[in-house]
Scaffold this motif. Structure first.
Motif, PDB file in Angstrom:
ATOM      1  N   PHE A   1       0.845  -1.202   0.000  1.00  0.00           N
ATOM      2  CA  PHE A   1       0.000   0.000   0.000  1.00  0.00           C
ATOM      3  C   PHE A   1       0.876   1.247   0.000  1.00  0.00           C
ATOM      4  O   PHE A   1       0.746   2.149  -0.830  1.00  0.00           O
ATOM      5  CB  PHE A   1      -0.840   0.079   1.287  1.00  0.00           C
ATOM      6  CG  PHE A   1      -2.054  -0.788   1.320  1.00  0.00           C
ATOM      7  CD1 PHE A   1      -2.500  -1.441   0.189  1.00  0.00           C
ATOM      8  CD2 PHE A   1      -2.761  -0.952   2.493  1.00  0.00           C
ATOM      9  CE1 PHE A   1      -3.619  -2.245   0.237  1.00  0.00           C
ATOM     10  CE2 PHE A   1      -3.875  -1.754   2.556  1.00  0.00           C
ATOM     11  CZ  PHE A   1      -4.309  -2.405   1.425  1.00  0.00           C
ATOM     12  N   PHE A   2       1.762   1.286   0.991  1.00  0.00           N
ATOM     13  CA  PHE A   2       2.552   2.491   1.208  1.00  0.00           C
ATOM     14  C   PHE A   2       3.666   2.643   0.177  1.00  0.00           C
ATOM     15  O   PHE A   2       4.068   3.755  -0.148  1.00  0.00           O
ATOM     16  CB  PHE A   2       3.119   2.480   2.631  1.00  0.00           C
ATOM     17  CG  PHE A   2       2.058   2.587   3.688  1.00  0.00           C
ATOM     18  CD1 PHE A   2       1.426   3.800   3.932  1.00  0.00           C
ATOM     19  CD2 PHE A   2       1.661   1.480   4.415  1.00  0.00           C
ATOM     20  CE1 PHE A   2       0.437   3.905   4.895  1.00  0.00           C
ATOM     21  CE2 PHE A   2       0.667   1.578   5.384  1.00  0.00           C
ATOM     22  CZ  PHE A   2       0.052   2.796   5.613  1.00  0.00           C
TER      23      PHE A   2
ATOM     24  N   VAL B   1       3.536   6.701  -6.696  1.00  0.00           N
ATOM     25  CA  VAL B   1       2.669   7.725  -7.298  1.00  0.00           C
ATOM     26  C   VAL B   1       3.238   9.113  -7.034  1.00  0.00           C
ATOM     27  O   VAL B   1       3.249   9.972  -7.922  1.00  0.00           O
ATOM     28  CB  VAL B   1       1.229   7.603  -6.763  1.00  0.00           C
ATOM     29  CG1 VAL B   1       0.355   8.732  -7.306  1.00  0.00           C
ATOM     30  CG2 VAL B   1       0.631   6.250  -7.147  1.00  0.00           C
ATOM     31  N   TYR B   2       3.741   9.346  -5.808  1.00  0.00           N
ATOM     32  CA  TYR B   2       4.398  10.626  -5.513  1.00  0.00           C
ATOM     33  C   TYR B   2       5.498  10.919  -6.524  1.00  0.00           C
ATOM     34  O   TYR B   2       5.588  12.020  -7.079  1.00  0.00           O
ATOM     35  CB  TYR B   2       5.036  10.576  -4.123  1.00  0.00           C
ATOM     36  CG  TYR B   2       4.149  10.970  -2.968  1.00  0.00           C
ATOM     37  CD1 TYR B   2       3.242  12.013  -3.054  1.00  0.00           C
ATOM     38  CD2 TYR B   2       4.255  10.296  -1.749  1.00  0.00           C
ATOM     39  CE1 TYR B   2       2.453  12.368  -1.980  1.00  0.00           C
ATOM     40  CE2 TYR B   2       3.467  10.635  -0.662  1.00  0.00           C
ATOM     41  CZ  TYR B   2       2.570  11.671  -0.783  1.00  0.00           C
ATOM     42  OH  TYR B   2       1.794  12.027   0.289  1.00  0.00           O
ATOM     43  N   LEU B   3       6.372   9.930  -6.737  1.00  0.00           N
ATOM     44  CA  LEU B   3       7.526  10.146  -7.619  1.00  0.00           C
ATOM     45  C   LEU B   3       7.107  10.387  -9.057  1.00  0.00           C
ATOM     46  O   LEU B   3       7.856  10.994  -9.829  1.00  0.00           O
ATOM     47  CB  LEU B   3       8.468   8.944  -7.535  1.00  0.00           C
ATOM     48  CG  LEU B   3       9.180   8.761  -6.185  1.00  0.00           C
ATOM     49  CD1 LEU B   3       9.959   7.457  -6.163  1.00  0.00           C
ATOM     50  CD2 LEU B   3      10.102   9.948  -5.907  1.00  0.00           C
TER      51      LEU B   3
ATOM     52  N   TRP C   1      -7.068  -7.072  -3.160  1.00  0.00           N
ATOM     53  CA  TRP C   1      -5.674  -6.618  -3.036  1.00  0.00           C
ATOM     54  C   TRP C   1      -5.366  -5.562  -4.087  1.00  0.00           C
ATOM     55  O   TRP C   1      -4.892  -4.471  -3.779  1.00  0.00           O
ATOM     56  CB  TRP C   1      -4.740  -7.817  -3.252  1.00  0.00           C
ATOM     57  CG  TRP C   1      -4.239  -8.462  -2.018  1.00  0.00           C
ATOM     58  CD1 TRP C   1      -4.976  -8.865  -0.940  1.00  0.00           C
ATOM     59  CD2 TRP C   1      -2.886  -8.814  -1.720  1.00  0.00           C
ATOM     60  NE1 TRP C   1      -4.182  -9.447  -0.012  1.00  0.00           N
ATOM     61  CE2 TRP C   1      -2.889  -9.438  -0.456  1.00  0.00           C
ATOM     62  CE3 TRP C   1      -1.692  -8.671  -2.400  1.00  0.00           C
ATOM     63  CZ2 TRP C   1      -1.725  -9.915   0.145  1.00  0.00           C
ATOM     64  CZ3 TRP C   1      -0.523  -9.153  -1.810  1.00  0.00           C
ATOM     65  CH2 TRP C   1      -0.552  -9.757  -0.555  1.00  0.00           C
ATOM     66  N   PHE C   2      -5.620  -5.936  -5.340  1.00  0.00           N
ATOM     67  CA  PHE C   2      -5.273  -5.037  -6.445  1.00  0.00           C
ATOM     68  C   PHE C   2      -6.042  -3.726  -6.350  1.00  0.00           C
ATOM     69  O   PHE C   2      -5.472  -2.644  -6.537  1.00  0.00           O
ATOM     70  CB  PHE C   2      -5.570  -5.720  -7.781  1.00  0.00           C
ATOM     71  CG  PHE C   2      -5.325  -4.842  -8.971  1.00  0.00           C
ATOM     72  CD1 PHE C   2      -4.040  -4.583  -9.419  1.00  0.00           C
ATOM     73  CD2 PHE C   2      -6.389  -4.248  -9.642  1.00  0.00           C
ATOM     74  CE1 PHE C   2      -3.813  -3.754 -10.509  1.00  0.00           C
ATOM     75  CE2 PHE C   2      -6.183  -3.422 -10.731  1.00  0.00           C
ATOM     76  CZ  PHE C   2      -4.883  -3.170 -11.173  1.00  0.00           C
ATOM     77  N   CYS C   3      -7.338  -3.818  -6.052  1.00  0.00           N
ATOM     78  CA  CYS C   3      -8.164  -2.608  -5.961  1.00  0.00           C
ATOM     79  C   CYS C   3      -7.683  -1.689  -4.843  1.00  0.00           C
ATOM     80  O   CYS C   3      -7.634  -0.468  -5.007  1.00  0.00           O
ATOM     81  CB  CYS C   3      -9.628  -2.986  -5.739  1.00  0.00           C
ATOM     82  SG  CYS C   3     -10.405  -3.792  -7.147  1.00  0.00           S
TER      83      CYS C   3
ATOM     84  N   VAL D   1      -5.798   3.140  -2.656  1.00  0.00           N
ATOM     85  CA  VAL D   1      -5.004   3.782  -1.609  1.00  0.00           C
ATOM     86  C   VAL D   1      -3.778   4.450  -2.195  1.00  0.00           C
ATOM     87  O   VAL D   1      -3.404   5.560  -1.793  1.00  0.00           O
ATOM     88  CB  VAL D   1      -4.596   2.747  -0.538  1.00  0.00           C
ATOM     89  CG1 VAL D   1      -3.686   3.377   0.504  1.00  0.00           C
ATOM     90  CG2 VAL D   1      -5.833   2.171   0.138  1.00  0.00           C
ATOM     91  N   GLY D   2      -3.131   3.804  -3.157  1.00  0.00           N
ATOM     92  CA  GLY D   2      -1.923   4.378  -3.747  1.00  0.00           C
ATOM     93  C   GLY D   2      -2.159   5.733  -4.364  1.00  0.00           C
ATOM     94  O   GLY D   2      -1.416   6.690  -4.113  1.00  0.00           O
ATOM     95  N   ILE D   3      -3.225   5.853  -5.155  1.00  0.00           N
ATOM     96  CA  ILE D   3      -3.536   7.137  -5.794  1.00  0.00           C
ATOM     97  C   ILE D   3      -4.202   8.075  -4.800  1.00  0.00           C
ATOM     98  O   ILE D   3      -3.830   9.250  -4.690  1.00  0.00           O
ATOM     99  CB  ILE D   3      -4.438   6.927  -7.029  1.00  0.00           C
ATOM    100  CG1 ILE D   3      -3.731   6.074  -8.074  1.00  0.00           C
ATOM    101  CG2 ILE D   3      -4.836   8.283  -7.633  1.00  0.00           C
ATOM    102  CD1 ILE D   3      -4.587   5.729  -9.274  1.00  0.00           C
TER     103      ILE D   3
END
Length: 507
Positions: free
Chosen positions: A90-91, A97-99, A245-247, A252-254
């Motif tokens: 997740f993290f 995404v930040y990068l 998991w994928f969802c 969360v990532g975005i």
């Protein structure tokens, strides 16, 4: 978040009082140190765009890892077993995404003096409809997040003090302190307190893990317990669990990467090099934070087998009680841990409140209500509206009715609908403004409808169905109709790298 600690009592009150006094002292220090600096929007909301690598790292850390990471993740790992190892990716996904967009956004923020994410959307699209809709979605998401933190603060204080301090008193005490130091020092106070709270949280997390390994058995013992009683916890996810998991990774990532308060930390960096250095340090934290609390949850399987779902929610408190009974060192370490957890929740709330007030003062009041208002007046309006919002949210958190809770379950599902405008706008010159608005609105309506109806087709979260529709309309409309010549020319001026001479004059 539930924390039932039999060992808390007056020692918990002492620690909470010390944390509260330290936060106020930090706010006063930031106020006195920069008293001679003219109070401007940049100074109050972005710390004068001068945060160094270490402070920036800890304020990102506090934004990404709240106290709920320590208290909420171990019970989930306890119930799911090794399937919950997904909490670490997740993290990692958030950092990826930040990068993807942060360095480019930082350069634009410096060149055009951007203050908020809505500021970027207004600069890129010059559309009142797009900007106001984005501001509303962000304020909704921030209000949702604040409400969660207020409820968590009250439960945490009550649990740490063994009920000596009631839930409502705990909420009021820390919210008053948070508003006070945020009012005094703005972003500088928030960033400095984030640093202190981040250090306290890291100390507590590692002490909890070390104590659990020494006194409560390690991972081999937990694996033996799972093999004997719950072998499914040792397996990898399959079928719908794999879809989930994928969802979650995508959602969360975005969603977490485009938190409005995360955007302001990007703008607050002293330099692009400082920003990248803080991200390099953040790259290790999924393993040192989420990975550590995951192991704590797994160890809990052998330490306290056969807990019900409701009982497992108290897992961290149970582990802390067991360690506190070992010796004086672990007693005080566990008290400090839960004091740090509450402080970390407060540090998340203060960041959210600061960004909430900046969107009100700069993006709505300053841009559409009183464009000629002084910066001092804009800041004052933001502070006052922020305090008013806190009062309303505290009233909701006091005795939260079920119907209102259902309204506030949306967070990532709504917030993620701003991603195409925020991120695609950085790179794609042909992005059509009308398509961006229609996609954002349609995605929000679909995500909200699916969430309130409890409808999750194919096991995919409602926010991702909304984002899919959003992207279909946004990208499809842009490909079909393209950007107008004026829109394309403006995009060339703004996002051209290296900047053209025209871009240097763009406003």
């Amino acid at each position: 978040m539930n924390m039932e600690l039999a060992f808390g009592g007056w020692s918990g009150i002492l620690v909470l009082g010390l944390y509260g006094g330290l936060m106020l002292a930090v706010g006063l220090f930031a106020f006195l140190r920069h008293r001679g600096v003219r109070e401007s929007l940049d100074e109050y909301y972005l710390g004068g765009r001068g945060l160094g690598a270490m402070v920036l790292f800890f304020t990102f850390f506090a934004t990404q890892y709240s106290g709920n990471t320590v208290v909420g993740y171990p019970p989930t790992a306890y119930r799911l077993g090794y399937q919950y190892l997904v909490s670490v990716p997740f993290f990692i996904m958030i950092i990826m995404v930040y990068l993807f967009f942060a360095p480019r956004l930082y350069s634009l923020g410096r060149r055009f003096s951007l203050l908020t994410p809505v500021d970027w959307i207004d600069l890129r699209f010059r559309s009142k409809r797009v900007s106001v809709l984005a501001a509303i979605l962000m304020l909704y998401g921030l209000g949702n997040y604040l409400l969660e933190q207020f409820v968590a603060i009250g439960q945490g204080v009550s649990g740490l003090t063994g009920g000596t301090i009631p839930y409502q008193v705990g909420v009021i005490f820390f919210i008053v302190i948070m508003v006070a130091y945020s009012w005094l020092g703005g972003m500088r106070s928030v960033a400095y307190t984030d640093t202190i709270q981040g250090l306290a949280l890291l100390f507590g997390v590692f002490t909890l893990l070390i104590g659990s390994l020494i006194y409560l058995g390690g991972l081999p013992s937990a694996a033996a317990t799972m093999a004997a009683n719950a072998p499914q916890k040792l397996g990898a996810p399959t079928g719908t669990a794999l879809t989930t998991w994928f969802c979650l990774l995508v959602l969360v990532g975005i969603g977490a990467a485009i938190y409005p308060h995360a955007f302001q930390r990007i703008f607050s960096a002293r330099s692009e090099r400082t920003l990248k250095r803080s991200f390099i340090r953040m790259a290790y934290m999924p393993f040192l934070t989420a990975g550590v609390v995951f192991m704590v949850g797994i160890i809990g399987i052998s330490a306290f087998p056969d807990l019900t779902t409701a009982q497992s929610e108290q897992l961290v408190g149970m582990l802390a009680n067991a360690l506190a009974n070992q010796n004086a060192f672990f007693y005080w370490a566990m008290v400090l841990l839960f004091g740090g957890v509450i402080a970390a929740i407060v540090s998340t709330a203060d960041s959210v409140l600061l960004t909430f007030s900046s969107i009100i003062s700069h993006d709505l009041y300053g841009r559409y209500v009183a464009p000629d208002a002084s910066e001092y007046r804009k800041i004052l309006v933001g502070k006052l509206v922020g305090v008013a919002a806190v009062v309303v949210l505290v009233l909701i958190a006091w005795y939260p009715p079920g119907t209102l809770y259902q309204i506030f379950v949306l967070k990532f599902e709504v917030l993620i609908q701003t991603a195409p405008a925020l991120i695609l706008g950085l790179y794609w010159r042909r992005l059509n403004t009308q398509a961006v608005f229609v996609g954002m609105l349609a995605g929000t309506i679909l995500a909200a409808a699916f969430t309130f109806a409890g409808y999750r087709p194919l096991g995919v979260f409602s926010g991702l169905w909304g984002l899919s529709l959003n992207l279909l309309l946004c990208v499809g409309g842009s490909l079909l109709f393209g950007a107008s010549p004026a829109q394309r020319e403006r995009a060339e001026e703004i996002i051209a790298f290296p900047p053209s001479a025209a871009a240097a004059r763009a406003v």
